[in-house]
Design an enzyme around this catalytic site. Structure first.
Site, short mmCIF file in Angstrom:
data_model
loop_
_atom_site.label_atom_id
_atom_site.label_comp_id
_atom_site.label_asym_id
_atom_site.label_seq_id
_atom_site.Cartn_x
_atom_site.Cartn_y
_atom_site.Cartn_z
N LYS A 58 0.85 -1.20 0.00
CA LYS A 58 0.00 0.00 0.00
C LYS A 58 0.88 1.24 0.00
CE LYS A 58 -0.33 -0.35 5.05
NZ LYS A 58 -1.17 -0.83 6.16
N TYR A 88 15.83 29.87 8.56
CA TYR A 88 14.63 30.63 8.95
C TYR A 88 14.50 30.69 10.47
CZ TYR A 88 12.94 30.46 4.14
OH TYR A 88 12.81 30.60 2.80
C1 LIG Z 1 -0.37 -1.89 6.76
C2 LIG Z 1 -0.93 -3.15 7.24
C3 LIG Z 1 -0.09 -4.25 7.50
C4 LIG Z 1 1.43 -4.16 7.44
O1 LIG Z 1 1.88 -3.62 8.67
P1 LIG Z 1 3.44 -3.43 8.95
O2 LIG Z 1 3.49 -2.93 10.33
O3 LIG Z 1 3.90 -2.42 7.96
O4 LIG Z 1 4.05 -4.76 8.75
C5 LIG Z 1 -0.67 -5.44 7.85
N1 LIG Z 1 -2.02 -5.55 7.96
C6 LIG Z 1 -2.85 -4.52 7.76
C7 LIG Z 1 -4.31 -4.69 7.92
C8 LIG Z 1 -2.33 -3.28 7.41
O5 LIG Z 1 -3.16 -2.24 7.20
#
Ligand SMILES: *Cc1c(COP(=O)(O)O)cnc(C)c1O
Length: 355
Positions: A34, A251
């Site tokens: 994702k 800044y």
């Molecule tokens: C993003 C996600 C993962 C992966 O989690 P990590 O901590 O990056 O390994 C697994 N399951 C779900 C439902 C997620 O949304």
């Protein structure tokens, strides 16, 4: 051209996937890609992990792109669908979907029989984000089982504390109490649970952050747990100056020299994805030597202390994070986690692929 680049090491990505699979032994592993593969590039990550057992993401358009590119594995939408039209797209492309709410179940009522939709039915075991409540779960399961368009059903839940002392046992107890008697295949473990809680591995694990070489734990780096960093965000010094006592940097004059000091300006700022709230003292690797930032981060630049790096000059390589300067350390200094920094790398940063 601005010298900032993000080098993506695909060999490291494959290595980290194998680490996940080795930990999970018999379980299958869906690579979580994702958010543009946590900033590493969706198609790039999928291609490097072409042998993965499956993929998981939350963006429907990206899932469709994967399918259209020829990936035949299970592709799971972790938040499922948001309206009926999306459900039609999911079926057309034979994507698998999480179902976490009765609203989603309602949307399925007009789906014709025979579609063979792969469903991951989500139980809320304490994260309190998505999923059916314990009291609702069996009724939801009955509805899914009775639906003529449903192919396989997998039980899914997500851990809130797999990376800390509270652990996963309390959520596992809830899972057993609610669904222990149902012999559904299960998918429970994120990266932290894969690495630390073997009792959660079940049928499908869901490695995300660990694929990218970043530790899910607050007190370790990826390297500490056998992972290799995938992204190295690097740039160069584009200016060097000698300050006298009283000179301020950037800044708001966020840093004021107490004595003469040599500083460098790096072509990397918050518009590249570097966190603007990283304070003076955040780690930076300059020409192979660890030093730190000075003053406020600008849109396109940040400043670093060169007092211990006398041979640094314009053009010296700077590792903002990655090889030699773990993203976890930069994230810690900035009060966040590696996840956020990796996801935030900006589109203007040139990507270099390392096979
Ligand atoms: C993003 C996600 C993962 C992966 O989690 P990590 O901590 O990056 O390994 C697994 N399951 C779900 C439902 C997620 O949304």
């Amino acid at each position: 051209m601005r010298p900032i680049t993000a080098t993506i090491n695909l060999e490291a990505l494959r290595h980290n996937y194998e680490v996940a699979r080795r930990h999970a032994r018999g379980a299958k592993a869906m690579a979580v890609i994702k958010a543009n593969a946590y900033g590493h590039g969706l198609m790039r990550a999928a291609r490097a992990l072409a042998e993965a057992d499956g993929y998981a993401l939350v963006e429907l358009d990206a899932a469709v792109r994967l399918r259209e590119a020829g990936y035949r594995q299970r592709i799971v939408l972790l938040e499922g669908f948001f309206d009926v039209r999306e459900l039609a797209v999911i079926m057309e492309h034979k994507l698998a979907t999480v179902i976490h709410s009765s609203e989603q179940l309602d949307m399925m009522k007009d789906v014709p029989a025979g579609a063979q939709l792969d469903v991951m039915l989500k139980l809320n075991t304490g994260m309190n984000r998505l999923g059916f409540q314990a009291s609702e779960f069996q009724a939801a399961l009955a509805r899914v089982k009775a639906h003529p368009a449903v192919g396989s059903i997998t039980l899914i839940t997500h851990f809130a504390n797999a990376d800390d002392d509270k652990g996963v046992a309390w959520q596992l107890r809830m899972l057993e109490r609610v669904a222990g008697a149902d012999s559904l295949p299960r998918s429970l473990a994120n990266s932290a649970a894969i690495l630390r809680h073997p009792e959660t591995h079940a049928d499908w694990v869901r490695p995300g952050i660990m694929l990218y070489g970043c530790s899910p734990f607050p007190d370790s780096t990826g390297e500490d747990v056998g992972l290799k960093p995938v992204m190295t965000l690097a740039s160069e010094l584009i200016s060097i100056r000698e300050l006298v006592a009283g000179d301020a940097v950037g800044y708001g004059g966020g840093f004021v020299a107490e004595h003469p000091i040599r500083i460098g300006v790096v072509a990397c700022g918050y518009a590249d994805g570097y966190p603007r709230h990283a304070p003076t003292g955040s780690p930076v690797l300059v020409g192979g030597t660890l030093t730190h930032t000075l003053g406020r981060v600008s849109m396109d630049m940040l400043s670093v202390d060169l007092s211990a790096i006398s041979d640094a000059r314009v053009g010296t390589r700077v590792v903002v994070w990655g090889e030699g300067n773990p993203v976890e350390h930069v994230a810690h200094a900035a009060g966040t986690v590696g996840y956020e920094l990796l996801c935030a790398v900006a589109p203007r940063v040139r990507i270099i692929e390392e096979p």
